[in-house]
Enzyme design. Structure first.
Site, short mmCIF file in Angstrom:
data_model
loop_
_atom_site.label_atom_id
_atom_site.label_comp_id
_atom_site.label_asym_id
_atom_site.label_seq_id
_atom_site.Cartn_x
_atom_site.Cartn_y
_atom_site.Cartn_z
N SER A 169 0.82 -1.26 -0.14
CA SER A 169 -0.06 0.10 -0.01
C SER A 169 1.04 1.20 0.05
O SER A 169 0.42 2.32 -0.16
CB SER A 169 -0.97 -0.01 1.20
OG SER A 169 -1.60 -1.02 1.54
N HIS A 207 -1.67 -2.70 -6.64
CA HIS A 207 -2.21 -2.33 -5.46
C HIS A 207 -3.72 -2.56 -5.60
O HIS A 207 -4.34 -1.62 -6.38
CB HIS A 207 -1.88 -1.13 -4.96
CG HIS A 207 -2.45 -0.74 -3.57
ND1 HIS A 207 -2.79 0.76 -3.22
CD2 HIS A 207 -2.55 -1.30 -2.51
CE1 HIS A 207 -3.42 0.76 -2.04
NE2 HIS A 207 -3.13 -0.42 -1.68
N GLU A 259 -4.14 -0.06 -8.51
CA GLU A 259 -3.13 1.07 -8.84
C GLU A 259 -1.95 0.34 -9.36
O GLU A 259 -1.28 -0.71 -8.44
CB GLU A 259 -2.83 1.86 -7.38
CG GLU A 259 -2.30 3.19 -7.25
CD GLU A 259 -2.36 3.71 -6.05
OE1 GLU A 259 -2.34 2.95 -4.95
OE2 GLU A 259 -2.57 5.04 -5.82
N ASN A 262 -3.22 6.20 -1.24
CA ASN A 262 -2.90 6.16 0.36
C ASN A 262 -2.23 7.69 0.69
O ASN A 262 -2.23 7.88 1.82
CB ASN A 262 -2.03 4.94 0.82
CG ASN A 262 -3.01 3.81 1.04
OD1 ASN A 262 -4.12 3.94 1.41
ND2 ASN A 262 -2.55 2.72 0.69
N1 CAA Z 1 -15.33 -9.48 0.17
C1 CAA Z 1 -16.13 -9.52 -0.95
N2 CAA Z 1 -17.25 -8.76 -1.04
C2 CAA Z 1 -17.62 -8.19 -0.31
C3 CAA Z 1 -17.13 -7.90 1.12
C4 CAA Z 1 -15.84 -8.65 1.21
N3 CAA Z 1 -15.24 -8.38 2.29
N4 CAA Z 1 -17.78 -7.08 1.66
C5 CAA Z 1 -18.80 -6.67 1.01
N5 CAA Z 1 -18.90 -7.26 -0.23
C6 CAA Z 1 -19.55 -7.37 -1.27
C7 CAA Z 1 -21.04 -7.78 -0.86
O1 CAA Z 1 -21.21 -9.15 -1.11
C8 CAA Z 1 -22.01 -7.04 -1.94
O2 CAA Z 1 -21.89 -7.76 -3.16
P1 CAA Z 1 -23.16 -7.71 -4.04
O3 CAA Z 1 -23.51 -6.25 -4.37
O4 CAA Z 1 -22.76 -8.66 -5.22
O5 CAA Z 1 -24.16 -8.43 -3.15
C9 CAA Z 1 -21.06 -5.58 -1.91
O6 CAA Z 1 -20.03 -5.80 -1.71
C10 CAA Z 1 -21.95 -4.64 -1.16
O7 CAA Z 1 -22.01 -5.07 0.28
P2 CAA Z 1 -22.93 -4.92 1.24
O8 CAA Z 1 -24.35 -4.58 0.52
O9 CAA Z 1 -23.15 -5.90 2.26
O10 CAA Z 1 -22.51 -3.57 2.03
P3 CAA Z 1 -22.18 -2.01 1.52
O11 CAA Z 1 -23.19 -1.83 0.44
O12 CAA Z 1 -22.11 -1.43 2.62
O13 CAA Z 1 -20.77 -2.44 0.89
C11 CAA Z 1 -18.41 -2.10 0.80
C12 CAA Z 1 -19.63 -2.72 1.48
C13 CAA Z 1 -18.31 -2.31 -0.62
C14 CAA Z 1 -17.35 -2.49 1.67
C15 CAA Z 1 -18.75 -0.47 0.98
O14 CAA Z 1 -18.99 -0.14 2.44
C16 CAA Z 1 -17.41 0.42 0.61
O15 CAA Z 1 -17.15 0.66 -0.58
N6 CAA Z 1 -16.98 0.77 1.51
C17 CAA Z 1 -15.76 1.48 1.27
C18 CAA Z 1 -14.50 0.81 1.15
C19 CAA Z 1 -13.13 1.27 0.65
O16 CAA Z 1 -13.02 2.61 0.63
N7 CAA Z 1 -12.19 0.55 0.37
C20 CAA Z 1 -10.91 1.20 0.12
C21 CAA Z 1 -10.05 1.21 1.36
S1 CAA Z 1 -8.42 1.80 1.02
C22 CAA Z 1 -7.59 0.34 0.52
O17 CAA Z 1 -8.25 -0.71 0.55
C23 CAA Z 1 -6.26 0.69 0.15
C24 CAA Z 1 -5.24 0.53 1.09
O18 CAA Z 1 -4.02 0.23 0.94
C25 CAA Z 1 -5.53 0.84 2.59
#
Ligand code: CAA
Length: 273
Positions: free
Chosen positions: A110, A131, A143, A181
């Site tokens: 990251s 990434h 990325e 990040n």
């Molecule tokens: N693994 C796989 N699929 C997942 C999952 C997981 N851990 N969590 C949720 N999902 C899927 C669900 O199965 C669902 O799929 P369908 O639409 O096909 O049913 C979909 O995601 C939406 O899930 P939910 O309806 O349960 O929940 P939600 O609408 O609240 O979405 C979320 C969940 C996609 C995580 C959403 O809250 C989100 O986009 N959050 C922000 C995530 C984010 O910012 N990620 C980047 C973090 S930074 C990073 O990763 C970089 C780093 O280096 C730190």
């Protein structure tokens, strides 16, 4: 971990023969490794979002091992271990010995320099950053980071791979934190400082950003989701590179990491799960 399993799922679903490597075989545990992938796919089949045949095809493309040497037949290896150079270095040195000359060694780091990771190998032109974002099966972007010595051919191969797993590429120079990040981590650290200083309740900080700015998650919920240990290590990498106080991990974050409160994956972070 949570990223490796998600990345493996994406690769297998796209039709690639995929081997997951973990320190322990985890296929029967529904919370990790292939077991977690199977649980997620079963849930999607149960909800009518995925065909049983697609699930079977994905699982048929997956196998697992506890030996890095078993990855010797791979054209591409994506490392997703903890965000600490010393841990990644061991993996890259071992893979460099085990894999044939053409194998591309990619890292899901990251924040850590691709050039620094590549230094651990004798194939610096075939080391690249790919990434992914959490959760990998859902987030549509990868990325791609070219180290100082990564070849244009490796870059083209990585770009092709990302498109074949159905994701879009964005490109960053090899600078700590890359694009996302570099921007995201100071924001998350600021939210932690606000909470630590008693400026506002955790729910209000989160609701402010979620509903006030239309984000899917507020910053403290997102921090728990990413993993507080991961954020702590990324912050240290950013601080080391740019020497600006905004990248310094707040004292509370350090204490939470020391106490094993790593967020959602450990059951406790800014919230309880
Ligand atoms: N693994 C796989 N699929 C997942 C999952 C997981 N851990 N969590 C949720 N999902 C899927 C669900 O199965 C669902 O799929 P369908 O639409 O096909 O049913 C979909 O995601 C939406 O899930 P939910 O309806 O349960 O929940 P939600 O609408 O609240 O979405 C979320 C969940 C996609 C995580 C959403 O809250 C989100 O986009 N959050 C922000 C995530 C984010 O910012 N990620 C980047 C973090 S930074 C990073 O990763 C970089 C780093 O280096 C730190």
């Amino acid at each position: 971990g949570q990223m490796g399993g998600g990345i493996a799922q994406v690769c297998a679903a796209a039709g690639f023969q995929t081997i997951t490597h973990d320190l322990f075989l985890t296929r029967d545990n529904p919370k990790v490794g292939i077991g977690a992938i199977r649980s997620r796919l079963e849930r999607q089949v149960g909800q009518g979002k995925l065909d049983q045949s697609a699930m079977n095809a994905t699982l048929a493309n997956l196998s697992d091992t506890t030996r890095l040497e078993d990855l010797a037949g791979c054209d591409l290896v994506i490392e997703a271990v903890i965000e600490r150079l010393e841990d990644k270095a061991v993996v890259f040195r071992t893979l460099d010995q085990a894999c044939p000359a053409h194998t591309i060694l990619a890292t899901n780091t990251s924040s850590i320099s691709i050039t620094e990771i590549a230094k651990e190998t004798k194939r610096r032109d075939r080391v690249i950053g790919t990434h992914f974002f959490n959760p990998p099966p859902v987030m549509p972007i990868v990325e791609i980071v070219q180290g100082l010595e990564t070849s244009d051919e490796t870059l083209a191969n990585a770009k092709d791979f990302v498109s074949r797993i159905g994701k879009r590429s964005i490109f960053s120079k090899d600078r700590a934190g890359f694009i996302v990040n570099y921007l995201l981590i100071p924001y998350l650290l600021d939210a932690m400082r606000m909470y630590e200083n008693g400026w506002a309740a955790r729910e209000d900080i989160d609701d402010g950003m979620k509903y006030g700015c239309g984000l899917p998650m507020g910053p403290l919920v997102l921090s728990d989701f990413i993993g507080l240990d991961t954020i702590y290590y990324i912050a240290l990498v950013l601080l080391e590179e740019f020497r600006e106080p905004k990248y310094a991990p707040p004292p509370l974050l350090k204490r939470m990491v020391l106490a094993g409160r790593h967020g959602r994956k450990s059951g406790k972070g800014f919230y309880e799960y």
